[in-house]
Each structure stands twice: as structure tokens, then as C-alpha cells.
Design a protein around this motif. Structure first.
Motif, mmCIF file in Angstrom:
data_model
loop_
_atom_site.group_PDB
_atom_site.id
_atom_site.type_symbol
_atom_site.label_atom_id
_atom_site.label_comp_id
_atom_site.label_asym_id
_atom_site.label_seq_id
_atom_site.Cartn_x
_atom_site.Cartn_y
_atom_site.Cartn_z
ATOM 1 N N LYS A 92 42.747 43.998 -0.339
ATOM 2 C CA LYS A 92 42.472 43.916 1.111
ATOM 3 C C LYS A 92 42.369 42.465 1.542
ATOM 4 O O LYS A 92 41.759 41.642 0.837
ATOM 5 C CB LYS A 92 41.157 44.627 1.445
ATOM 6 N N LYS A 93 42.919 42.193 2.726
ATOM 7 C CA LYS A 93 42.983 40.806 3.193
ATOM 8 C C LYS A 93 41.593 40.137 3.200
ATOM 9 O O LYS A 93 41.443 38.994 2.769
ATOM 10 C CB LYS A 93 43.580 40.795 4.606
ATOM 11 N N ARG A 94 40.585 40.895 3.635
ATOM 12 C CA ARG A 94 39.256 40.271 3.748
ATOM 13 C C ARG A 94 38.617 40.018 2.371
ATOM 14 O O ARG A 94 37.593 39.350 2.272
ATOM 15 C CB ARG A 94 38.338 41.110 4.635
ATOM 16 N N VAL B 29 40.558 38.904 -0.378
ATOM 17 C CA VAL B 29 41.407 38.025 -1.199
ATOM 18 C C VAL B 29 40.620 36.838 -1.754
ATOM 19 O O VAL B 29 40.845 36.384 -2.879
ATOM 20 C CB VAL B 29 42.644 37.567 -0.377
ATOM 21 N N ASP C 248 52.075 38.781 -5.100
ATOM 22 C CA ASP C 248 51.393 37.821 -4.249
ATOM 23 C C ASP C 248 50.326 37.032 -5.040
ATOM 24 O O ASP C 248 50.110 35.842 -4.820
ATOM 25 C CB ASP C 248 50.775 38.629 -3.094
#
Ligand SMILES: C[S@@+](CC[C@H](N)C(=O)[O-])C[C@H]1O[C@@H](n2cnc3c(N)ncnc32)[C@H](O)[C@@H]1O
Length: 235
Positions: A138-140, A142, A173
Motif C-alpha cells: 500500500k502506498k501509505r 511504502v 517496484d
């Protein structure tokens, strides 16, 4: 020695510490075997914990189910291997095999491996392994990823010149982030000369549980090997 090895600004890079209820045998392993082979980072990093000066020292960070840790310890009896893992189920898996296979060359640390990296003397490790670190997709989240330029600087300090850092991941990524972090760490040199070198797992790098899952689910794996290059200063 009263020494603060943890860094309060670091975000936690691992998930839960406890899973299923332990069996009585597992409780016994935790209560009796673990204290005998645990690293104590509040005491000096001396041969009683690290082995004699001429004993090669390796470190595995986040050993999970301990497949790779146990394989390496069995295949390299002259090496002392420190395994770090905060997840209790992983720790008891390692303990069960250490006991049943009579392995005397493993030491465990059941908390954040960065404490150990800070505690180790400079230029003491011949190898360091970080295999399939938590992806935190999840982006939050990373920013919780373990491998960063800050972590690689700690690893580079602890590695001997010529020592290797092996990192595996199945997240493209994350592989990119790792390569960028390594490029920002001048003491680490990526060893790949062709795509074959990062696509094919070396023979002395056994498959872990997380890698097997990535294979089943059809994900590309990245096997990244970095070498500690320049001579050390004072660490
Ligand atoms: C995705 S699992 C992979 C486990 C194993 N290496 C494998 O390939 O099957 C990542 C492991 O790293 C551990 N971990 C995460 N952050 C850590 C840290 N700072 N120090 C030690 N272990 C850590 C987690 O508890 C988890 O078991």
C-alpha cells in the motif's frame, strides 16, 4: 555495557509478532533453547557471541520459516550465522530444526535486525542475506520497507571488503528501489553483468517459502547481489 542499539525514528518494517498459540514443545524451545543461543546486544560484540576472530560470520535478516537459514548452517558448518526474525512462529520453526539437526553454528535475534547491524563491529560480516523482505504494497506503507539507503549504509559498514549482500524480491517496484538505494551507497557494487545474473538464483541460495509462493503465483523474482568494495576507514 549500557548501549542503546535501537533508533527511535525508524518505522517498524515487520508485521505481527505472534500468530497461532504455541504447542508445549514450542514453548519449551522458546523458554530453554532460545536463551542459550540468543544474541544479547546489550553486551559487547565479542567472540563469546560472534565466534572466534577467524570464524566467518554471516547474517540473515528476516529469515521467516528459516528454510534458507537452516540450509546454510547445515552446508557451511564452519560459518557462524546470525538469524534475525521478530515473528515468533518463524523463531520456533528455526529452534525446532536447530535442535533436531544438532546445529551449533546459529545465533538468533528476535527483534529488529537493524539493532544487530548497529551493534556489530565494522567489517565483520562475510555475507548478509535479506530474502523477500515484506513488500508493504500500500502506498501509505511504502516507507516501512526495510531496504532503504539508510539500511544499506548499516549493512555496508558491517560487511568486510569483498563481502556480499544478497537480496531477493518478487516485487519489481521494490527491486528498483533497492537498486536506487544501492546506487546511493558507494561501498556496494551490484555484481550483475547480464540479465541472467539477476534472473537465475545461484545454486547456493535455496528457495524460501516466500519465493515458492511467488513462483506459484507467476511472479518474476529478482536475485540481487552486491559486493562491499572500498577499504574501510574507522567504520
Ligand atoms: C515476507 S517475509 C520473508 C521471509 C523469508 N525470508 C522468506 O523468503 O520466506 C519477511 C520477513 O522479514 C521479517 N522482518 C521484517 N522486518 C524485519 C527487521 N527489521 N528485522 C528482522 N526481520 C524483519 C518479517 O517478520 C518477515 O518474517
Amino acid at each position: 555495557m549500557d548501549r542503546d542499539v535501537s533508533a527511535s525514528h525508524e518505522l517498524r518494517s515487520f508485521g505481527r509478532r505472534r500468530g497461532r498459540k504455541l504447542s508445549p514443545r514450542q514453548e519449551t524451545l522458546l523458554g530453554q533453547l532460545l536463551p542459550r543461543i540468543s544474541l544479547d546486544v546489550t553486551r559487547p560484540a565479542a567472540p563469546d557471541q560472534l565466534g572466534a576472530d577467524d570464524t566467518p560470520l554471516w547474517l540473515e535478516i528476516g529469515f521467516g520459516g528459516a528454510e534458507h537459514l537452516i540450509w546454510q548452517a547445515e552446508h557451511n558448518p564452519a560459518v557462524r550465522i546470525i538469524g534475525c526474525e521478530p515473528f515468533e512462529e518463524g523463531v520456533v520453526k528455526a529452534l525446532a530444526q536447530i535442535e533436531s539437526n544438532g546445529l551449533g553454528n546459529i545465533r538468533l535475534y528476535t527483534d529488529d535486525a537493524r539493532d544487530v547491524l548497529r551493534w556489530l563491529p565494522p567489517a565483520c560480516l562475510e555475507r548478509c542475506f535479506i530474502l523477500f523482505p515484506d513488500p508493504w504494497p500500500k502506498k501509505r506503507h511504502v516507507k516501512r520497507r526495510l531496504v532503504s539507503a539508510a539500511t544499506l549504509a548499516l549493512v555496508a559498514r558491517a560487511l568486510k571488503p569483498g563481502g556480499d549482500l544478497r537480496i531477493g524480491t518478487d516485487i519489481g517496484d521494490y527491486a528498483r528501489t533497492i537498486l536506487i538505494a544501492a546506487a546511493a551507497t558507494p561501498q556496494l557494487e551490484w555484481q550483475a553483468r547480464s540479465a541472467h545474473d539477476w534472473r537465475i538464483r545461484p545454486d547456493d541460495w535455496p528457495e524460501t517459502r516466500y519465493e515458492a509462493k511467488a513462483v506459484r503465483e507467476g511472479r518474476q523474482r529478482y536475485f540481487l547481489i552486491f559486493r562491499r568494495t572500498s577499504p574501510h576507514g574507522n567504520g
